[in-house]
Structures are given as C-alpha cells and as structure tokens.
Design an enzyme around this catalytic site. Structure first.
Site, PDB file in Angstrom:
ATOM      1  N   GLU A  56       0.808  -1.231   0.000  1.00 46.68           N
ATOM      2  CA  GLU A  56       0.000   0.000   0.000  1.00 46.68           C
ATOM      3  C   GLU A  56       0.839   1.278   0.000  1.00 46.68           C
ATOM      4  O   GLU A  56       0.577   2.174  -0.812  1.00 46.68           O
ATOM      5  CB  GLU A  56      -0.974  -0.005   1.190  1.00 46.68           C
ATOM      6  CG  GLU A  56      -2.011  -1.129   1.156  1.00 46.68           C
ATOM      7  CD  GLU A  56      -1.540  -2.416   1.816  1.00 46.68           C
ATOM      8  OE1 GLU A  56      -0.315  -2.688   1.833  1.00 46.68           O
ATOM      9  OE2 GLU A  56      -2.400  -3.165   2.315  1.00 46.68           O
ATOM     10  N   ALA A 168      15.248 -46.516 -14.331  1.00 43.90           N
ATOM     11  CA  ALA A 168      15.417 -47.662 -13.439  1.00 43.90           C
ATOM     12  C   ALA A 168      16.426 -47.322 -12.351  1.00 43.90           C
ATOM     13  O   ALA A 168      17.359 -46.556 -12.583  1.00 43.90           O
ATOM     14  CB  ALA A 168      15.880 -48.867 -14.241  1.00 43.90           C
ATOM     15  N   SER A 172      18.219 -40.560 -13.235  1.00 48.25           N
ATOM     16  CA  SER A 172      17.522 -39.388 -13.715  1.00 48.25           C
ATOM     17  C   SER A 172      17.344 -39.462 -15.230  1.00 48.25           C
ATOM     18  O   SER A 172      18.282 -39.764 -15.950  1.00 48.25           O
ATOM     19  CB  SER A 172      18.365 -38.174 -13.338  1.00 48.25           C
ATOM     20  OG  SER A 172      17.865 -37.044 -13.958  1.00 48.25           O
ATOM     21  N   ASP A 204      20.235 -37.842  -8.618  1.00 48.68           N
ATOM     22  CA  ASP A 204      20.282 -36.777  -9.646  1.00 48.68           C
ATOM     23  C   ASP A 204      21.356 -35.727  -9.404  1.00 48.68           C
ATOM     24  O   ASP A 204      21.678 -34.978 -10.309  1.00 48.68           O
ATOM     25  CB  ASP A 204      18.942 -36.010  -9.689  1.00 48.68           C
ATOM     26  CG  ASP A 204      17.777 -36.876 -10.102  1.00 48.68           C
ATOM     27  OD1 ASP A 204      17.987 -38.099 -10.258  1.00 48.68           O
ATOM     28  OD2 ASP A 204      16.679 -36.336 -10.261  1.00 48.68           O
TER      29      ASP A 204
HETATM   30  C1  AOF Z   1      -0.237  -5.319   4.230  1.00 49.04           C
HETATM   31  N1  AOF Z   1       0.411  -5.140   3.066  1.00 49.04           N
HETATM   32  O1  AOF Z   1       1.951  -5.716   1.552  1.00 49.04           O
HETATM   33  C2  AOF Z   1       1.684  -7.097   3.439  1.00 49.04           C
HETATM   34  C3  AOF Z   1       0.941  -7.317   4.646  1.00 49.04           C
HETATM   35  O2  AOF Z   1       6.140  -7.611  10.080  1.00 49.04           O
HETATM   36  P1  AOF Z   1       5.300  -6.593   9.405  1.00 49.04           P
HETATM   37  O3  AOF Z   1       5.056  -5.376  10.230  1.00 49.04           O
HETATM   38  O4  AOF Z   1       5.795  -6.273   8.011  1.00 49.04           O
HETATM   39  O5  AOF Z   1       3.850  -7.226   9.226  1.00 49.04           O
HETATM   40  C4  AOF Z   1       3.703  -8.454   8.619  1.00 49.04           C
HETATM   41  C5  AOF Z   1       2.232  -8.781   8.517  1.00 49.04           C
HETATM   42  O6  AOF Z   1       1.600  -7.818   7.673  1.00 49.04           O
HETATM   43  C6  AOF Z   1       1.984 -10.126   7.859  1.00 49.04           C
HETATM   44  O7  AOF Z   1       1.928 -11.164   8.804  1.00 49.04           O
HETATM   45  C7  AOF Z   1       0.629  -9.904   7.232  1.00 49.04           C
HETATM   46  O8  AOF Z   1      -0.375 -10.009   8.210  1.00 49.04           O
HETATM   47  C8  AOF Z   1       0.699  -8.472   6.792  1.00 49.04           C
HETATM   48  N2  AOF Z   1       1.205  -8.388   5.431  1.00 49.04           N
HETATM   49  N3  AOF Z   1      -0.010  -6.416   4.974  1.00 49.04           N
HETATM   50  O9  AOF Z   1      -1.010  -4.460   4.656  1.00 49.04           O
HETATM   51  C9  AOF Z   1       1.364  -5.975   2.619  1.00 49.04           C
HETATM   52  N4  AOF Z   1       2.669  -7.954   3.042  1.00 49.04           N
HETATM   53 ZN    ZN Z   2       0.676  -3.134   5.787  1.00 45.03          ZN
END
Ligand code: AOF
Ligand code: ZN
Length: 369
Positions: A56, A168, A172, A204
């Site tokens: 955001e 067999a 790989s 492999d």
């Molecule tokens: C959002 N926008 O692009 C993402 C979110 O450790 P922090 O403060 O960065 O928070 C991580 C948490 O934020 C993660 O567990 C998830 O709930 C949320 N991710 N939220 O608004 C984002 N990547």
């Molecule tokens: Zn956020």
C-alpha cells in the site's frame, strides 16, 4: 472497468513478490481514480523483497495527491498493526482514499478484521471479498503458516506416458520438454523453499536453483529431507551453498560429529523428531520450516517423499506435467505404491488448471479440505 478487473490487476502484481517476501505474504495494491468519463490507475505497488515495505505505501507513494478520493484495490486486508512500519490503514486514511476494495481478511491475529474496521470507522467505503477465490490461492502460503503452522505444500511431478517419474534404479531421465522445464523454473522462483528427498540428491545430484534468464536471483532456499544425513559433501547442492542457502532436515539421532562438516560448509541443519518408521516426521519437518518463515514450499521429488506427503494428507497443491510422448521402458513408478489417478481423483482435490504446454500437459489439482 469493474472491481473484478482491477482486483485481477492487484492479484497479478502480487505474484511478482511470490517467493521473495517470506515470512510475509506478497500483496498487490492498485489505486484507481475515476472522473466523469473514465478511470485511471494512478498507483501500483507490491510487497517488496524481505516483506517490507508493504504494497500500500508503495502504491500511495506513486499516486501522490491523486490518491485523494480514489479507490484502492488490495489482494489482502491492509494491516492494522505497528510492526517495523506504520499500519497501512493509517497510510490509506491519511492519503484520503474514499473506497477500499479488499479481496479477503488477513488471518494474522494482529490484523484479523481490524484493518477493515479501522478503514470503515474513518468513513471509508469498504468492500470485502472481490476476487476472494483467487486471493485465497495467492495468499495460501501466508494463510497456511498462520492457521496451520506449516507452509502451503506444492508438489510437482513429471510423469511419462507410461506412468514413470524416473529411470530404473532411480536414475535421472528427461521426461518433459523445454516449455514445461521453464514452467518448473518459474514455480521455483515463486516458492520460498524447494524440498527434495535424499534419494533424489543421491541419484540426480540436482542444483535446484532458478535458472530462467533474468530471475536467477529468485532461487528458493533448498531443503533436503535427509533423516540419516547422507547428502554428499561433494554434491552440487553443498558446493553451491554460498550462492543459495541449503537447509538439511535430519533426525534428532544424527550426532554433532556428523553435522559439523556441513555446518562448517555453511549448511543449516534442522533436527526433526522421527516418526514410527524411523525417518523424520513430515508434519514436524513442515512445522520447523514454517517456524523459520517458509510459507510456500515446492516439493520436487522423489517418489518416496511424494507418496509420504500424500499419505500424510500434506499435499495442498499437485502440479502434474504429463509427457505422453515419453516412454520409459524400466522406471520408477510415480508414487511408490500409491496410484496417482486414484489419489487425485479423490473428492478432496479439484482440477483448477489443465492446459497444453509444448508437447506435454500441465494439470494443477488443489486440495479443498
Ligand atoms: C499489508 N500489506 O503488503 C503485506 C501485509 O512484520 P510486518 O510489520 O511487516 O507485518 C507483517 C504482517 O503484515 C503479515 O503477517 C501480514 O499479516 C501483513 N502483510 N499487509 O497491509 C502488505 N505484506
Ligand atoms: Zn501493511
């Protein structure tokens, strides 16, 4: 254009971060201004490598003043907590957006509906659930790690026309064509970690990196399920540990003397309890990976590991590449005792993608329960 169209745009840019943002989800955000005649995208953002900044603030930064009165599309509920950065809800409110369209609630207990509520309380019009099914898939790793304490498990299998996944004696052999090969490297790029069993390492000597031009830097952490620590120190995995990390899951019975040369080489050794068959317990192994932040785990073989994951009901997504033109006279049967069609024909799995890929066919099965 409709809400669905803009949400699709948000979901598709969210994909760019898959495999890069763990332990955080990769979120996509699109900001749209509508005037009397048309709509314009004024800002776009996705979660950055390492999980921050969030999507955001990036999109808001690009939109600048144009965000005032605009609609924001997000593939996951905006966060409401003070982490290392301010909550995204605060940024959206301060930027003056008038509407937020969110694909789904964030299961993270620090958010869990609070993000949507804060926006509504600030007088923003909030619509939840647009593109929810696609968002559940895009955020499956995050949801799985938060709700179940394990990563989303994506199993990849390439199957010859006569039902074999290797030569067999576990040797790989090439099964699919170059188009499917490229798709597999893209899957690696979108995974946080890639896991194979020790049998595959011994037969492999795979490198397991992403070798598509331009996205080599997106290689996932390489994980070996190796109860007795038999990975050769001379293997290509260990030889390249300086470039892309290698984690080896071993039994608690493995001694410090045995692990020392691996630790010296830079490998991370993860000790896991054994199950009743004296090999590492897969549920514990997955929990250990989630505890280290892995949300999306791709599994690339071999037959034994694939069968064990199916038996434990631990395969969330199965990606099957069928190579009808390849015939392997003597080989390794796809699932070491389990019939693939029977397993995937079960009500639990839904076919969500089925298409030709070069001379081969790609089918994606998603576990519904
Ligand atoms: C959002 N926008 O692009 C993402 C979110 O450790 P922090 O403060 O960065 O928070 C991580 C948490 O934020 C993660 O567990 C998830 O709930 C949320 N991710 N939220 O608004 C984002 N990547
Ligand atoms: Zn956020």
């Amino acid at each position: 254009m409709s809400d669905e169209t803009y949400m699709n745009a948000a979901l598709s840019i969210a994909r760019r971060g898959l495999g890069q943002t763990w332990p955080n989800p990769s979120v996509g955000c699109v900001i749209v201004r509508t005037d009397s005649t048309h709509s314009t995208i004024v800002g776009r953002g996705w979660t950055q490598p390492g999980g921050r900044p969030h999507a955001e603030p990036i999109a808001l930064g690009e939109a600048g003043e144009a965000a005032r009165g605009a609609t924001t599309y997000v593939s996951l509920e905006p966060c409401a907590h003070y982490g290392q950065t301010a909550p995204c809800t605060k940024s959206l409110i301060e930027a003056g957006v008038s509407r937020v369209v969110s694909a789904m609630e964030d299961p993270d207990p620090r958010v869990a509906g609070r993000g949507h509520r804060q926006l509504e309380e600030a007088g923003i019009d909030v619509t939840i659930g647009v593109g929810a099914a696609a968002a559940m898939r895009a955020n499956a790793g995050h949801v799985s790690r938060i709700r179940r304490g394990r990563p989303h498990v994506q199993l990849k299998l390439a199957v010859s026309g006569n039902g074999m996944i290797g030569g067999a004696g576990r040797t790989s052999v090439r099964i699919t064509g170059p188009e499917a090969g490229r798709a597999v490297h893209m899957m690696r790029a979108e995974a946080d970690a890639i896991m194979v069993g020790i049998g595959t390492v011994l037969s492999d000597d795979p490198v397991l990196t992403c070798r598509l031009a331009g996205i080599e830097h997106r290689s996932p952490v390489r994980v070996v399920a190796d109860s007795r620590l038999r990975t050769p120190l001379s293997s290509r995995l260990i030889q390249t540990v300086g470039t892309v990390p290698v984690w080896i899951l071993v039994s608690e019975a493995v001694s410090d003397d045995e692990t020392r040369p691996y630790l010296d080489a830079g490998v991370e050794i993860i000790r896991v309890p054994e199950d009743t068959s004296n090999v590492i317990s897969l549920p514990f192994a997955l929990a250990a990976l989630a505890a280290r932040g892995i949300t999306r785990l791709m599994v690339e073989g071999g037959a034994g590991l694939a069968a064990a994951l199916f038996r434990g009901n631990l395969v969330d997504e199965a990606v099957i590449f069928d190579a009808p033109e390849t015939h392997i006279a003597e080989g390794t049967k796809a699932l070491a005792g389990l019939d693939l069609d029977t397993v995937l024909g079960h009500d639990r799995y839904r076919l969500i993608e089925d298409r030709a890929i070069g001379p081969d066919r790609k089918r994606v099965f998603w576990r519904e329960s």
